[in-house]
Design an enzyme around this catalytic site. Structure first.
Site, PDB file in Angstrom:
ATOM      1  N   GLY A  11      -2.190  -4.775  -5.024  1.00  0.00           N
ATOM      2  CA  GLY A  11      -1.516  -4.495  -3.752  1.00  0.00           C
ATOM      3  C   GLY A  11      -0.323  -5.424  -3.549  1.00  0.00           C
ATOM      4  O   GLY A  11      -0.439  -6.617  -3.797  1.00  0.00           O
ATOM      5  N   ASP A 142      -4.887 -10.989   0.545  1.00  0.00           N
ATOM      6  CA  ASP A 142      -6.315 -11.215   0.806  1.00  0.00           C
ATOM      7  C   ASP A 142      -6.704 -12.695   0.785  1.00  0.00           C
ATOM      8  O   ASP A 142      -7.759 -13.069   1.297  1.00  0.00           O
ATOM      9  CB  ASP A 142      -7.173 -10.472  -0.229  1.00  0.00           C
ATOM     10  CG  ASP A 142      -7.036  -8.973  -0.087  1.00  0.00           C
ATOM     11  OD1 ASP A 142      -6.620  -8.515   0.982  1.00  0.00           O
ATOM     12  OD2 ASP A 142      -7.329  -8.254  -1.064  1.00  0.00           O
ATOM     13  N   MET A 188      -6.709  -5.660   6.901  1.00  0.00           N
ATOM     14  CA  MET A 188      -7.154  -5.525   5.503  1.00  0.00           C
ATOM     15  C   MET A 188      -8.005  -6.705   5.022  1.00  0.00           C
ATOM     16  O   MET A 188      -8.065  -7.746   5.682  1.00  0.00           O
ATOM     17  CB  MET A 188      -5.948  -5.365   4.587  1.00  0.00           C
ATOM     18  CG  MET A 188      -5.430  -3.947   4.474  1.00  0.00           C
ATOM     19  SD  MET A 188      -4.055  -3.889   3.314  1.00  0.00           S
ATOM     20  CE  MET A 188      -3.793  -2.117   3.205  1.00  0.00           C
ATOM     21  N   GLY A 189      -8.538  -6.558   3.839  1.00  0.00           N
ATOM     22  CA  GLY A 189      -9.386  -7.592   3.232  1.00  0.00           C
ATOM     23  C   GLY A 189     -10.774  -7.016   3.019  1.00  0.00           C
ATOM     24  O   GLY A 189     -11.510  -6.834   3.968  1.00  0.00           O
ATOM     25  N   ARG A 190     -11.072  -6.728   1.765  1.00  0.00           N
ATOM     26  CA  ARG A 190     -12.326  -6.001   1.482  1.00  0.00           C
ATOM     27  C   ARG A 190     -13.581  -6.815   1.734  1.00  0.00           C
ATOM     28  O   ARG A 190     -14.446  -6.409   2.494  1.00  0.00           O
ATOM     29  CB  ARG A 190     -12.341  -5.570   0.016  1.00  0.00           C
ATOM     30  CG  ARG A 190     -11.516  -4.374  -0.249  1.00  0.00           C
ATOM     31  CD  ARG A 190     -11.705  -3.944  -1.685  1.00  0.00           C
ATOM     32  NE  ARG A 190     -10.566  -3.151  -2.051  1.00  0.00           N
ATOM     33  CZ  ARG A 190      -9.531  -3.617  -2.704  1.00  0.00           C
ATOM     34  NH1 ARG A 190      -9.499  -4.874  -3.105  1.00  0.00           N
ATOM     35  NH2 ARG A 190      -8.517  -2.828  -2.979  1.00  0.00           N
ATOM     36  N   GLU A 245     -11.395  -4.487   7.692  1.00  0.00           N
ATOM     37  CA  GLU A 245     -11.695  -3.178   7.111  1.00  0.00           C
ATOM     38  C   GLU A 245     -13.017  -3.216   6.337  1.00  0.00           C
ATOM     39  O   GLU A 245     -13.666  -2.195   6.151  1.00  0.00           O
ATOM     40  CB  GLU A 245     -10.568  -2.743   6.164  1.00  0.00           C
ATOM     41  CG  GLU A 245     -10.402  -3.659   4.950  1.00  0.00           C
ATOM     42  CD  GLU A 245      -9.399  -3.190   3.907  1.00  0.00           C
ATOM     43  OE1 GLU A 245      -8.747  -2.157   4.117  1.00  0.00           O
ATOM     44  OE2 GLU A 245      -9.275  -3.875   2.868  1.00  0.00           O
ATOM     45  N   LEU A 300       1.468  -1.963   6.770  1.00  0.00           N
ATOM     46  CA  LEU A 300       2.472  -2.724   7.531  1.00  0.00           C
ATOM     47  C   LEU A 300       2.280  -4.224   7.345  1.00  0.00           C
ATOM     48  O   LEU A 300       3.242  -4.980   7.239  1.00  0.00           O
ATOM     49  CB  LEU A 300       2.355  -2.388   9.028  1.00  0.00           C
ATOM     50  CG  LEU A 300       2.702  -0.955   9.434  1.00  0.00           C
ATOM     51  CD1 LEU A 300       2.301  -0.713  10.874  1.00  0.00           C
ATOM     52  CD2 LEU A 300       4.178  -0.697   9.234  1.00  0.00           C
ATOM     53  N   GLN A 301       1.010  -4.665   7.289  1.00  0.00           N
ATOM     54  CA  GLN A 301       0.736  -6.102   7.237  1.00  0.00           C
ATOM     55  C   GLN A 301       1.147  -6.731   5.908  1.00  0.00           C
ATOM     56  O   GLN A 301       1.274  -7.949   5.810  1.00  0.00           O
ATOM     57  CB  GLN A 301      -0.738  -6.385   7.525  1.00  0.00           C
ATOM     58  CG  GLN A 301      -1.699  -5.842   6.490  1.00  0.00           C
ATOM     59  CD  GLN A 301      -3.075  -5.556   7.063  1.00  0.00           C
ATOM     60  OE1 GLN A 301      -3.772  -6.453   7.431  1.00  0.00           O
ATOM     61  NE2 GLN A 301      -3.462  -4.302   7.116  1.00  0.00           N
ATOM     62  N   ARG A 302       1.330  -5.940   4.876  1.00  0.00           N
ATOM     63  CA  ARG A 302       1.749  -6.548   3.609  1.00  0.00           C
ATOM     64  C   ARG A 302       3.199  -6.198   3.255  1.00  0.00           C
ATOM     65  O   ARG A 302       3.717  -6.630   2.232  1.00  0.00           O
ATOM     66  CB  ARG A 302       0.802  -6.143   2.473  1.00  0.00           C
ATOM     67  CG  ARG A 302       0.815  -4.685   2.134  1.00  0.00           C
ATOM     68  CD  ARG A 302      -0.196  -4.369   1.032  1.00  0.00           C
ATOM     69  NE  ARG A 302       0.016  -3.029   0.525  1.00  0.00           N
ATOM     70  CZ  ARG A 302      -0.920  -2.288  -0.017  1.00  0.00           C
ATOM     71  NH1 ARG A 302      -2.149  -2.757  -0.122  1.00  0.00           N
ATOM     72  NH2 ARG A 302      -0.643  -1.090  -0.476  1.00  0.00           N
TER      73      ARG A 302
HETATM   74  O1  F6P Z   1      -5.718  -6.231  -2.561  1.00  0.00           O
HETATM   75  C1  F6P Z   1      -4.802  -6.144  -1.543  1.00  0.00           C
HETATM   76  C2  F6P Z   1      -5.132  -5.012  -0.594  1.00  0.00           C
HETATM   77  O2  F6P Z   1      -4.043  -4.937   0.276  1.00  0.00           O
HETATM   78  C3  F6P Z   1      -6.476  -5.163   0.149  1.00  0.00           C
HETATM   79  O3  F6P Z   1      -6.448  -6.007   1.250  1.00  0.00           O
HETATM   80  C4  F6P Z   1      -6.769  -3.743   0.536  1.00  0.00           C
HETATM   81  O4  F6P Z   1      -8.144  -3.520   0.705  1.00  0.00           O
HETATM   82  C5  F6P Z   1      -6.249  -2.991  -0.622  1.00  0.00           C
HETATM   83  O5  F6P Z   1      -5.242  -3.776  -1.235  1.00  0.00           O
HETATM   84  C6  F6P Z   1      -5.689  -1.655  -0.277  1.00  0.00           C
HETATM   85  O6  F6P Z   1      -5.404  -1.008  -1.443  1.00  0.00           O
HETATM   86  P1  F6P Z   1      -4.469   0.284  -1.544  1.00  0.00           P
HETATM   87  O7  F6P Z   1      -3.092  -0.201  -1.314  1.00  0.00           O
HETATM   88  O8  F6P Z   1      -4.662   0.737  -2.931  1.00  0.00           O
HETATM   89  O9  F6P Z   1      -4.921   1.233  -0.484  1.00  0.00           O
END
Ligand code: F6P
Length: 408
Positions: A11, A142, A188-190, A245, A300-302
Site C-alpha cells: 500500500g 500501518d 486503516m490498519g489490519r 478497520e 485518503l489517509q495514505r
Molecule cells: O498495508 C497498508 C494498507 O493501507 C493497510 O492499512 C490496509 O489494510 C491495506 O493497505 C489496504 O489495502 P488495499 O489498498 O489493497 O485495499
C-alpha cells in the site's frame, strides 16, 4: 556501485516517493551511472518493465514535485515471491535481468510483506553465489514494522487522521439538537492499531477530541460498545468514535464481517477489511434509533500529500539515502531503521538491521499504552506520536489544484 534499481511495493503512503528521491539523490552523489525504477515492483521487473529515473529526476523542479506526489510514483504491487524450491526459474529470471542491466544493487521500499522479497532475494544470492546486493527501505502507514522506532508514511497518515477528525468533530457538533449524531470513523490498519491511535492526537484546547477509540489489539465487545454509545448519547449532542478497520470480536471475527463474511483476499493473503464503520453505524441506528454517520478514511489517509508531515518527508528521504550509503559499503539483506535519539528535542538517526528479524513480523501497539477502561490512548502514545506529525511542505498548485509528477 555501477547501476542500481529501486522498487515500491504494498500500500502506498504520502511520502513513499520521498524515499525514491533519497535513493536517487544519494546514488547520484556516489557516482552511480544508472538508477532504474521497477514499474509495479518485482512483479513488473519480472516482465522487464523498468524506467530510467534520469528521465524524470535530473532537474530540481521534478525532484521537489516527486516529494509532493502521493501514491507509488513507480507503481506498486502486492506480489509475494514463492519458495525457491520448484520456482527456481523465477529467481533465475530476476538475476538474469539484473545481469542484463548491469545492476548490482536492488532497493525495495515496502512494509513487512514486501521485506520478504529482500529476504528471499538476498538469501538466494548468498546460496547461489550471486554478487548482487539487496536492501530494504521501510514504509507503511500501518507503522507495524519491527525494530525501527516508526515507519516512514505513518506520521503523515497520523497528521491527516488528526486533522480530519478535528474537522469532523467541529462539523458533528454544529447542531445542538436533543438527539445527537453518532459518527463512526473507520481508520486503516489490519492487525495493529497504530493508525487508529492517532485519533487521540486531535484533542487540544480547541477540540474535545474523539469520544472513544477502538483498536484491533483489544477484542471488540458489541454489547459494551452499544452501552458506551448510549451513555455518551445521553450526555452529548455530538458523539465521534474512531475504530480500526481491523477490530475483531473475541472469537476472531472481523466486525466488517458481521454483515458480510465473504471478504476478498489479496495476494499477500490479507482480507480486504473496509465496511466496519458502516456495519456498526447500521447496528447503532437499529438498536438506538439515533442518527448515525459512517466515514471511511480509506485511501485518503495514505494519499494526502497536501497534508504530509515534513518530519515524515525528511525521514523518508533519509532512509532512502541511508540504504544506498550502506549498500555502497557492501551491506546486503538488511533494512534501514529509524532510531530515536534520547534527547529532549525529538530527532532520529538511521541504522540498518538484519531483514530476517523484520520480514513478515507485525509490531502491535504496546498494551500499556492503551487505556482500555476509557477506550483511549495513554500519554505514552501521544508523546511517541506527536513529534512525527510536525512540519508541513506546501504543495505546488496549478490553476488552484495541486500538481504531481507522473510517469509518461
Ligand atoms: O498495508 C497498508 C494498507 O493501507 C493497510 O492499512 C490496509 O489494510 C491495506 O493497505 C489496504 O489495502 P488495499 O489498498 O489493497 O485495499
Amino acid at each position: 556501485m555501477k547501476n542500481i534499481i529501486v522498487g515500491q511495493s504494498g500500500g502506498p503512503t504520502a511520502v513513499i516517493n520521498s524515499s525514491v528521491a533519497g535513493v536517487y539523490k544519494k546514488a547520484k552523489e556516489l557516482g552511480v551511472k544508472k538508477v532504474y525504477g521497477m514499474v509495479h515492483g518485482i512483479e513488473g521487473f519480472l516482465k522487464e518493465n523498468i524506467i530510467d529515473l534520469d528521465e524524470y529526476l535530473d532537474n530540481e523542479e521534478n525532484f521537489e514535485l516527486l516529494k509532493r506526489t502521493p501514491s507509488a510514483f513507480l507503481g506498486s504491487c502486492r506480489y509475494k515471491l514463492p519458495v525457491v524450491e520448484g520456482n527456481e526459474e523465477i529467481y533465475e529470471k530476476i538475476f538474469e535481468l539484473l545481469d542484463k542491466y548491469e545492476i548490482d544493487t536492488l532497493f525495495y521500499i515496502g512494509g513487512n510483506d514486501s521485506m520478504d522479497t529482500i529476504k528471499m532475494l538476498s538469501d538466494y544470492a548468498k546460496d547461489h553465489n550471486k554478487h548482487q546486493l539487496f536492501m530494504g527501505v521501510p514504509k507503511t502507514i500501518d507503522n507495524d514494522l519491527g525494530i525501527t522506532d516508526h515507519c516512514p508514511g505513518y506520521g503523515s497518515a497520523c497528521k491527516y487522521i488528526a486533522t480530519s477528525l478535528k474537522e469532523i468533530i467541529r462539523d458533528n457538533s454544529s447542531f445542538g439538537v436533543e438527539k445527537p449524531t453518532i459518527c463512526i470513523v473507520e481508520i486503516m490498519g489490519r492487525h495493529a492499531g497504530w493508525l487508529t491511535a492517532a485519533a487521540s492526537l486531535c484533542k487540544d484546547n480547541d477540540c474535545e477530541g474523539v469520544d472513544a477509540i477502538y483498536l484491533p489489539e483489544v477484542p471488540f465487545d458489541l454489547d459494551k460498545f452499544l452501552n458506551k454509545v448510549k451513555t455518551l448519547a445521553k450526555k452529548k449532542s455530538s458523539v465521534v468514535i474512531a475504530i480500526s478497520e481491523g477490530i475483531q470480536t473475541k472469537d476472531g471475527k472481523f466486525v466488517c464481517e458481521l454483515n458480510d463474511d465473504d471478504k476478498k483476499v489479496d495476494a499477500f493473503g490479507h482480507k480486504q477489511l473496509s465496511g466496519s464503520a458502516s456495519t456498526l453505524a447500521n447496528i447503532v441506528a437499529k438498536e438506538t434509533g439515533l442518527k448515525t454517520r459512517a466515514i471511511e478514511f480509506s485511501t485518503l489517509q495514505r494519499a494526502a500529500t497536501h497534508l504530509a508531515s515534513l518530519t515524515d518527508i525528511n525521514e523518508a528521504q533519509m532512509v532512502g539515502e541511508k540504504a544506498v550509503e550502506e549498500a555502497n559499503n557492501g551491506k546486503t539483506g538488511m533494512m534501514v531503521i529509524l532510531v530515536r535519539n534520547d534527547s529532549e528535542e525529538y530527532s532520529c538517526t538511521t541504522d540498518i538491521y538484519d531483514i530476517h528479524n523484520i520480514a513478515n513480523v507485525e509490531k502491535k501497539i504496546p498494551l500499556e499504552w492503551i487505556d482500555e477502561k476509557n477506550n483511549y490512548m495513554k500519554d505514552e502514545y501521544i508523546k511517541y506520536a506527536k513529534p512525527l506529525i510536525q512540519g508541513e511542505l506546501l504543495p505546488i498548485f496549478k490553476d488552484g489544484v495541486v500538481t504531481h509528477l507522473v510517469r509518461k
